[in-house]
Design a protein around this motif. Structure first.
Motif, short mmCIF file in Angstrom:
data_model
loop_
_atom_site.label_atom_id
_atom_site.label_comp_id
_atom_site.label_asym_id
_atom_site.label_seq_id
_atom_site.Cartn_x
_atom_site.Cartn_y
_atom_site.Cartn_z
N ASN A 192 -10.41 5.46 2.30
CA ASN A 192 -9.74 4.71 0.75
C ASN A 192 -8.20 4.49 0.85
O ASN A 192 -7.52 5.17 0.39
CB ASN A 192 -10.10 5.29 -0.14
N TYR B 181 -6.10 -3.62 1.74
CA TYR B 181 -6.49 -1.82 2.59
C TYR B 181 -5.82 -2.05 3.75
O TYR B 181 -4.80 -3.26 3.83
CB TYR B 181 -7.50 -2.49 2.77
N THR C 80 0.84 -1.25 0.41
CA THR C 80 -0.01 -0.24 -0.02
C THR C 80 0.78 1.07 0.00
O THR C 80 1.89 1.21 0.98
CB THR C 80 -1.07 0.22 1.33
N GLN D 164 -11.56 -5.42 5.89
CA GLN D 164 -10.28 -4.82 6.20
C GLN D 164 -9.32 -5.95 5.45
O GLN D 164 -10.26 -7.15 4.57
CB GLN D 164 -9.73 -5.69 7.94
N SER E 118 -4.55 -1.76 6.89
CA SER E 118 -4.74 -2.27 7.87
C SER E 118 -4.45 -2.86 9.65
O SER E 118 -4.13 -3.21 9.89
CB SER E 118 -5.88 -3.86 8.23
N GLN F 187 -9.83 -9.01 0.16
CA GLN F 187 -9.15 -7.29 0.31
C GLN F 187 -8.35 -7.35 0.04
O GLN F 187 -7.53 -7.49 1.40
CB GLN F 187 -10.51 -7.06 1.88
N ASN G 232 -6.78 1.11 -0.85
CA ASN G 232 -7.74 -0.34 -1.27
C ASN G 232 -7.99 -0.09 -2.45
O ASN G 232 -7.66 0.15 -3.32
CB ASN G 232 -9.07 0.80 -1.47
#
Length: 255
Positions: free
Chosen positions: A124, A141, A114, A155, A143, A139, A127
Motif C-alpha cells: 500500500n 501509486y 505520495t 501501477q 511507482s 490509479q 495508494n
C-alpha cells in the motif's frame, strides 16, 4: 489440373485463417485476484517535463481551503481530509470524497504527491485513485523506478486492473506529480444497453501514458469488469486507501 490445385490452395488458406471462441460460463465462480494481474509488459522509464497552469474556462475543484465546499465524503458528510492553503491531504479511514457537481466527458487536471514510503506498509505505497464518474479508476501509486512491487496494470497511471500505461513517468515519493486527463464517458442507448465504451487519454508529468485507451467497465478488484447502465453525469471521486496522498490544483473542463 492447375485450376484444381489453385482451388485446394484457396481452401487450405481459408481454413488456416479460422479460429474458435471459447464460451464464457456465466455461472462460474470468481477467479483469484492474481488471475487479473498483468506482468506481461513492463513500461519503460522516461524523464517527465514540467506542467502548466489552468485555462481560463476551467472549473476549479480544488485550489485552496475555500474549495472544500465543492466536495463531500461519499456518505454525505463534510470533508475531513486535512486542508492547508492550497494542499489537501487524505486522512486515513475517513472514506473517499466526491464532487457535489456531476460530470460526464471532461478534461481533468490534478496534481498529487505520495507520502514518505516509510509510512505505508506492505504494497500500500501511496495508494489512491481518481474515479471518473465515481466508477472508472485511474490509479495513483508510488511507482518510481520499482521492480516487482505491484502488477503493471495496478501501477500509477494504469486503468486499474484493465490497461497498462505506455511508460512509467513517475517521480520520486514526496514529489508533486501531474495527471492531465481526457475522459470520454461511455454512451448508453435508450434501451440502456451500451452503445460506446468509455476512453481515457492521460499525460503523466506531461508524458503520454494512455492513448485513447478503452475502459472495459467499472473498476473491480476481483473478477472482470462489465458495464451497467448509469446516468450520463456522475460525481468525480478521489479514493482514500489508507495512505496520506496529497492533492492540489484540481480543475476540469466539460467536453
Amino acid at each position: 489440373m492447375r485450376r484444381f490445385s489453385i482451388f485446394i490452395s484457396l481452401i487450405t488458406f481459408l481454413l488456416s485463417r479460422t479460429y474458435s471462441f471459447a464460451q464464457s460460463d456465466n455461472n462460474q465462480t470468481l477467479p483469484p485476484a492474481s488471475a487479473t494481474e498483468d506482468w506481461s509488459v513492463k513500461p519503460p522509464l522516461v524523464t517527465p517535463a514540467s506542467y502548466g497552469s489552468p485555462p481560463s474556462d476551467a472549473i476549479v475543484l480544488y485550489g485552496g481551503k475555500g474549495d472544500l465546499d465543492k466536495w463531500k465524503h461519499i456518505n454525505g458528510e463534510p470533508v475531513k481530509w486535512n486542508a492547508s492553503q492550497n494542499e489537501l491531504t487524505i486522512v486515513p479511514k475517513t472514506t473517499d470524497i466526491e464532487t457535489r457537481q456531476k460530470f460526464g466527458s471532461i478534461q481533468l487536471h490534478l496534481e498529487w504527491k505520495t507520502p514518505n514510503p516509510k509510512e505505508d506498509k506492505s504494497n500500500n505505497r501511496g495508494n489512491s485513485g481518481v474515479f471518473l464518474m465515481g466508477l472508472y479508476e485511474l490509479q495513483i501509486y508510488e511507482s518510481y523506478q520499482y521492480e516487482t512491487r505491484i502488477y503493471y496494470n495496478g501501477q500509477a497511471g494504469s486503468i486499474y486492473k484493465q490497461q497498462i500505461p505506455l511508460v512509467n513517468a513517475s517521480l520520486k515519493p514526496q514529489t508533486w506529480q501531474t495527471f492531465d486527463i481526457v475522459f470520454n464517458a461511455p454512451v448508453f442507448r435508450e434501451d440502456k444497453t451500451l452503445k460506446t465504451p468509455g476512453f481515457l487519454t492521460v499525460f503523466h508529468n506531461n508524458v503520454l501514458i494512455l492513448n485513447h485507451s478503452e475502459i472495459k467497465g467499472p473498476m473491480v478488484y476481483q473478477g472482470y469488469p462489465k458495464y451497467e447502465y448509469h446516468e450520463s453525469k456522475l460525481p468525480l471521486r478521489l479514493q482514500e486507501h489508507n495512505s496520506r496522498v496529497s492533492f492540489r490544483n484540481i480543475w476540469v473542463r466539460e467536453l
